[in-house]
Design a protein around this motif. Structure first.
Motif, PDB file in Angstrom:
ATOM      1  N   SER A   1       0.851  -0.827   0.194  1.00 54.49           N
ATOM      2  CA  SER A   1      -0.015   0.284  -0.444  1.00 54.49           C
ATOM      3  C   SER A   1       1.031   1.247  -0.501  1.00 54.49           C
ATOM      4  O   SER A   1       2.208   1.218   0.019  1.00 54.49           O
ATOM      5  CB  SER A   1      -0.606   0.202   1.347  1.00 54.49           C
ATOM      6  N   ARG A   2       0.547   1.794  -0.608  1.00 54.79           N
ATOM      7  CA  ARG A   2       1.189   3.939  -0.306  1.00 54.79           C
ATOM      8  C   ARG A   2       1.417   3.972   1.219  1.00 54.79           C
ATOM      9  O   ARG A   2       2.304   4.342   1.244  1.00 54.79           O
ATOM     10  CB  ARG A   2      -0.112   4.993  -1.216  1.00 54.79           C
TER      11      ARG A   2
ATOM     12  N   ARG B   1       0.306 -10.047  -1.556  1.00 46.55           N
ATOM     13  CA  ARG B   1      -0.132  -9.045  -0.496  1.00 46.55           C
ATOM     14  C   ARG B   1       1.563  -8.855   0.417  1.00 46.55           C
ATOM     15  O   ARG B   1       1.288  -9.929   1.085  1.00 46.55           O
ATOM     16  CB  ARG B   1      -1.192  -9.142  -0.011  1.00 46.55           C
TER      17      ARG B   1
ATOM     18  N   ASP C   1       2.407  -6.176   2.719  1.00 44.07           N
ATOM     19  CA  ASP C   1       2.470  -4.949   3.264  1.00 44.07           C
ATOM     20  C   ASP C   1       3.106  -5.884   4.913  1.00 44.07           C
ATOM     21  O   ASP C   1       3.480  -5.236   6.007  1.00 44.07           O
ATOM     22  CB  ASP C   1       1.257  -4.565   4.272  1.00 44.07           C
TER      23      ASP C   1
ATOM     24  N   ALA D   1      -3.602  -2.544  -4.378  1.00 40.81           N
ATOM     25  CA  ALA D   1      -3.155  -1.497  -4.039  1.00 40.81           C
ATOM     26  C   ALA D   1      -3.353  -0.585  -5.282  1.00 40.81           C
ATOM     27  O   ALA D   1      -2.884  -1.178  -6.194  1.00 40.81           O
ATOM     28  CB  ALA D   1      -1.861  -1.315  -3.302  1.00 40.81           C
TER      29      ALA D   1
END
Length: 258
Positions: free
Chosen positions: A150-151, A207, A209, A257
């Protein structure tokens, strides 16, 4: 005194040990059968490619394992066939090679930062599926992992790099522009995944993160996709909420994302 580890840490390390034991079995099979295994890792800056690759190769034989992380192309490279400088690093029989970024630089960084022309980009996107199909036809096993973050997580990791003197070797002029061009990188990523995912060289989206979960699940996914002697048929499978084959629906479902 060292800080006592909680139950989650202990279980994670046990799970990782089990996965790495299976990786060693897999490599022995690759060596014995003369297989050529190519693992490609792509993702935004700070997506966790270095750490994931480090954990994969940690207990593998250094003689039959290579990590390839090429720098900026030279003047000679720029005058060559685009794939030429990558070809010499492909695995030979019995080897596992991991590309920390690959020819997909052209579809990502080069595209966003305008390091290549539109013509060069179009030519790459049209020819890379054929190139990978040729490699598969010649006996290469190709798995392409896209680590997606994610950002907010990228910003946090880039800030940590700037503040930590032991991580500053990872900093580059491109890093400073990563968040500024977030949308452009997203658009380039979406086009890359859509146009270059195929049966011969599939994209597997991770994913990432959570670094630890990403590393463990990449290894589990790799093991689940490959057959090898002594494979634990009751071993842990990857979490489908964290790792899955790319699908166009991912672009709208939140799996990737924005």
């Amino acid at each position: 005194m060292p800080t006592p580890k909680d139950d989650d840490d202990v279980e994670y390390e046990r799970a990782f040990h089990r996965a790495q034991v299976e990786l060693v079995k897999f490599q022995k099979h690759v060596i014995r059968n003369g297989q050529k295994v190519l693992l490609i890792f792509e993702g935004r800056d700070a997506a966790g490619k270095d750490g994931t690759i480090k954990r994969i190769v940690e207990h593998l034989s250094p003689r039959e394992t290579r990590v390839v992380a090429l720098g900026a192309p030279s003047d000679r490279d720029r005058k060559s066939w685009y794939f030429q400088r990558y070809v010499e690093h492909l695995p030979i029989a019995g080897e596992i090679v991991l590309f920390n970024r690959s020819w997909y630089n052209r579809a990502g960084v080069e595209r966003v930062m305008r390091f290549c022309t539109e013509q060069e980009y179009d030519e790459f996107m049209q020819t890379v599926p054929t190139f990978e199909q040729l490699l598969a036809h010649c006996g290469f096993t190709i798995l392409k992992y896209y680590l997606d973050i994610s950002r907010k997580e990228q910003e946090k990791r880039l800030l940590r790099r700037r503040k930590d003197p032991l991580r500053q070797w990872k900093l580059s002029p491109i890093d400073a522009k990563a968040t500024k061009h977030w949308k452009h990188y997203s658009e380039a990523r979406n086009e890359m995944l859509s146009r270059t995912h195929g049966v011969f060289a599939p994209w597997i989206v991770v994913r990432a993160d959570d670094k630890r979960a990403a590393r463990l699940n990449v290894i589990r996914d790799l093991l689940s996709r490959c057959e090898f002697h002594g494979k634990n048929r009751h071993g842990e499978l990857p979490d489908p909420d964290l790792v899955s084959l790319f699908d166009e629906s991912h672009l709208k479902s939140g799996m990737i994302a924005d």
